[in-house]
Design a protein around this motif. Sequence first.
Motif, PDB file in Angstrom:
ATOM      1  N   GLU A 577      18.517  39.168  -6.447  1.00 46.21           N
ATOM      2  CA  GLU A 577      18.110  40.299  -5.610  1.00 46.21           C
ATOM      3  C   GLU A 577      19.003  41.511  -5.847  1.00 46.21           C
ATOM      4  OE1 GLU A 577      18.183  38.937  -1.614  1.00 46.21           O
ATOM      5  OE2 GLU A 577      16.608  37.435  -1.891  1.00 46.21           O
ATOM      6  N   LEU A 578      20.284  41.257  -6.109  1.00 46.02           N
ATOM      7  CA  LEU A 578      21.215  42.370  -6.341  1.00 46.02           C
ATOM      8  C   LEU A 578      20.998  43.025  -7.703  1.00 46.02           C
ATOM      9  CD1 LEU A 578      24.562  40.896  -4.911  1.00 46.02           C
ATOM     10  CD2 LEU A 578      22.853  42.292  -3.749  1.00 46.02           C
ATOM     11  N   GLU A 579      20.409  42.297  -8.636  1.00 44.63           N
ATOM     12  CA  GLU A 579      20.206  42.848  -9.979  1.00 44.63           C
ATOM     13  C   GLU A 579      19.204  43.999 -10.005  1.00 44.63           C
ATOM     14  OE1 GLU A 579      19.127  39.685 -12.551  1.00 44.63           O
ATOM     15  OE2 GLU A 579      21.163  38.879 -12.734  1.00 44.63           O
ATOM     16  N   ALA A 644      28.699  41.289  -7.364  1.00 43.57           N
ATOM     17  CA  ALA A 644      28.582  42.558  -6.632  1.00 43.57           C
ATOM     18  C   ALA A 644      29.766  43.472  -6.930  1.00 43.57           C
ATOM     19  CB  ALA A 644      28.482  42.282  -5.133  1.00 43.57           C
ATOM     20  N   ARG A 645      30.971  42.912  -7.022  1.00 44.73           N
ATOM     21  CA  ARG A 645      32.134  43.741  -7.352  1.00 44.73           C
ATOM     22  C   ARG A 645      31.992  44.361  -8.737  1.00 44.73           C
ATOM     23  NH1 ARG A 645      35.179  39.287  -5.350  1.00 44.73           N
ATOM     24  NH2 ARG A 645      36.051  39.659  -3.257  1.00 44.73           N
ATOM     25  N   ARG A 646      31.532  43.552  -9.664  1.00 47.19           N
ATOM     26  CA  ARG A 646      31.372  44.056 -11.028  1.00 47.19           C
ATOM     27  C   ARG A 646      30.354  45.191 -11.085  1.00 47.19           C
ATOM     28  NH1 ARG A 646      30.636  39.584 -13.026  1.00 47.19           N
ATOM     29  NH2 ARG A 646      28.388  39.526 -13.375  1.00 47.19           N
ATOM     30  N   ARG A 647      29.263  45.063 -10.385  1.00 43.47           N
ATOM     31  CA  ARG A 647      28.252  46.102 -10.360  1.00 43.47           C
ATOM     32  C   ARG A 647      28.801  47.405  -9.760  1.00 43.47           C
ATOM     33  NH1 ARG A 647      22.674  45.651 -11.084  1.00 43.47           N
ATOM     34  NH2 ARG A 647      22.449  44.491 -13.023  1.00 43.47           N
ATOM     35  N   MET A 648      29.528  47.254  -8.661  1.00 42.95           N
ATOM     36  CA  MET A 648      30.065  48.452  -8.003  1.00 42.95           C
ATOM     37  C   MET A 648      31.179  49.084  -8.830  1.00 42.95           C
ATOM     38  SD  MET A 648      29.987  47.226  -4.009  1.00 42.95           S
ATOM     39  CE  MET A 648      30.330  48.857  -3.351  1.00 42.95           C
ATOM     40  N   THR A 649      31.952  48.266  -9.523  1.00 44.66           N
ATOM     41  CA  THR A 649      32.989  48.815 -10.404  1.00 44.66           C
ATOM     42  C   THR A 649      32.372  49.583 -11.560  1.00 44.66           C
ATOM     43  OG1 THR A 649      34.473  46.982  -9.827  1.00 44.66           O
ATOM     44  CG2 THR A 649      34.993  48.251 -11.816  1.00 44.66           C
ATOM     45  N   GLU A 650      31.301  49.027 -12.140  1.00 43.17           N
ATOM     46  CA  GLU A 650      30.617  49.729 -13.229  1.00 43.17           C
ATOM     47  C   GLU A 650      30.022  51.056 -12.760  1.00 43.17           C
ATOM     48  OE1 GLU A 650      27.728  46.940 -14.468  1.00 43.17           O
ATOM     49  OE2 GLU A 650      29.143  45.627 -15.544  1.00 43.17           O
TER      50      GLU A 650
END
Length: 677
Positions: A577-579, A644-650
């Motif tokens: 869902e986050l993708e 989720a952390r990786r997505r927000m960091t990117e």
Amino acid sequence: MIGGYNEEDWLYQEIFSKDPNEAIQEAFDLLGFPGSGDWSSYMVEEISLAYRRQCLRGHPSRGGSARNYLKLQAAMELIRAFGHETSEEEAMSPRKRTFVLDDLALVRELELSNSEAAMEADRLPVARLEELNRALDEYILRQMCFKSEIVAEIARLHENSAYSILGVAPDASDAEIKKAYRLVAMQCHPDKGGDKAEFQELHEAYEKIMEQRRSSANLAKSGGGPMPSSDEEVEPVDPKPKAPEEDAEASPDDAASADGEAASDEADAKKDERGEEDATDAQLLAKSSKAAEEASRYAKTAADFAHQAAEAAETARSGRDTHRDALPLTKSIAHSAIVLTLTVVKAVRVVGYATMDVAAQCRLAARKFTAESCADCSTEAMTLGLEALNAALSCAEVTEVTAAELSRDSDDVEEVLAERFLGAAVRASLAAASASNAAMSAAIAAVEGNRQCIQAAQPPEGAKPQENAEAEEKSVQSEDESARSESTSEPGDAEPAGARAGARAETAEEAALKRQITQRNNNHKVLQRLNAEILTHQQNVRQFLQANRQLIPEVSCEAKGKVQMLLRDYAHEVQLELEQFDQYSNLAEDLPLALKQSGLLAPLLQRQVLAIPVCPKARVLKMAALYDLQMTFQVLEQEIFSFARRRMTEGAVDLEPLEVVIEKVHKELQSYTDGAA
């Protein structure tokens, strides 16, 4: 503590371990529609009718198997999923439900005040109110069942705690208990180097067990009421339905449908269904009457034993005043008061269960017969039944404390000991009186609820038989037409029949709306009360198990592995869902919001705590945390939080909103076990 229905292993073996095509084939076969992948020749109405008939015939309350009934429901859900493309007629059908109660909607409902809920009910149309009430009714019934289950479990834990200290089962014989006591006593006796406090706890547990068994045996010999033994749980109203005696006789229509003679004839099938519905009405009244009679009988038993406990306390007081050296007598009478109070606890518990059963039947009658009085009685009986169960629990706790006081060794002088024994007897008798009063109030509500159910089921005086309704309607129409043809347009004439019919229809619609609004307001109040009380009981279970860790059952590695695998699958679904959020999304808001709205984590991230989450994913998460807290943290971190952390960091956004969500999840899961992994 979790509030779920633990049949996952059985359901997996019966249905979900199979190939989808095989599962669909078996689902159609179960409903009586054989085929080899093509069931297009069957009408939707045929399948629906067959399903309803099997539900009526195989319901657990009518003697059917709970597992077979669950399998029937699962089969129907598979068939619905198989034919998910609905026709236009089906989509427009008034039976189609559009409102689904999820955890977010439930939290919103619990956060509304009574006035806000009433204002919202006034604004909603009747169709929407019906859907909302239907969903709340189903959830409240689940709460009622779980409330009775957790109260019974708390009582069982209290009764079994003494047995656990000795290391024996509750059904052990007296000889086995004595043998276990001697063995453990030799190991922890202070003269053998053991701890004095542990030895005292062991001695109190042994005395408590033997006193319970002696009191139960004395009651059985003296015929002091139909009370069970100390290690026998009273369950007059089982939350999981069972076959009542009143269902032993089946109607002729039931017998015909059981023989399968009318399976191919739709008219006969509908006739069978009507007969089964009539039997269901009679069954509802029979259950309500039986539960009300049971509540009255056991309320009287509670009152009798509470009176005897009060007399015992008064006897102990007079004995202390007149015979200063009668310490053994005072202690014996105090013991008698405690034994009598334990009997009151069991009787009051029966009254609470029976009254809640009457409340459930009143709720069904209110929906079936559209009787507002039944809805009011349901709320009253529900409230007083829960109060009776709470009173029984409080009385049991007081009795446990007073019994410990009598068993405690002391070097005090006789006057001080006599005063302590007298105080224990008085406290036990007062607790018995309070619980008995709560039981009497609940029994009165149960009797009144049963009376309202009977009145609602009776047709009004002068009502025409069902088979003459059509003829009567035609007669009324012909009379109206004749009246219209003979009427004139002069002033002062009677109001036209058409206008009167419109007024009647409008009045009926207003009455239906009023009933739905009343039911909506009652549901809101009952929902809030039950949620708060179940949360309190869940906390009591946690505290009791933390203090009596020997009662916590062992969990096998296989069971832990199954739950963690299921949790990992659910967590991976959240990751998928986050993708959907890319670099063009507002990641700082969208990702934390998606976590708060996911079925897995939503109940943990709301201000209002849910005792029983609607989504089974959240209940699996609770179970996983209870089984292995650290492993649960690890699964969530690997599948959700690190992604989720990786997505927000990117996306170069602030991680603080996400970390707040993660901390909240960890805190809530930690609270389930109080830090015990």
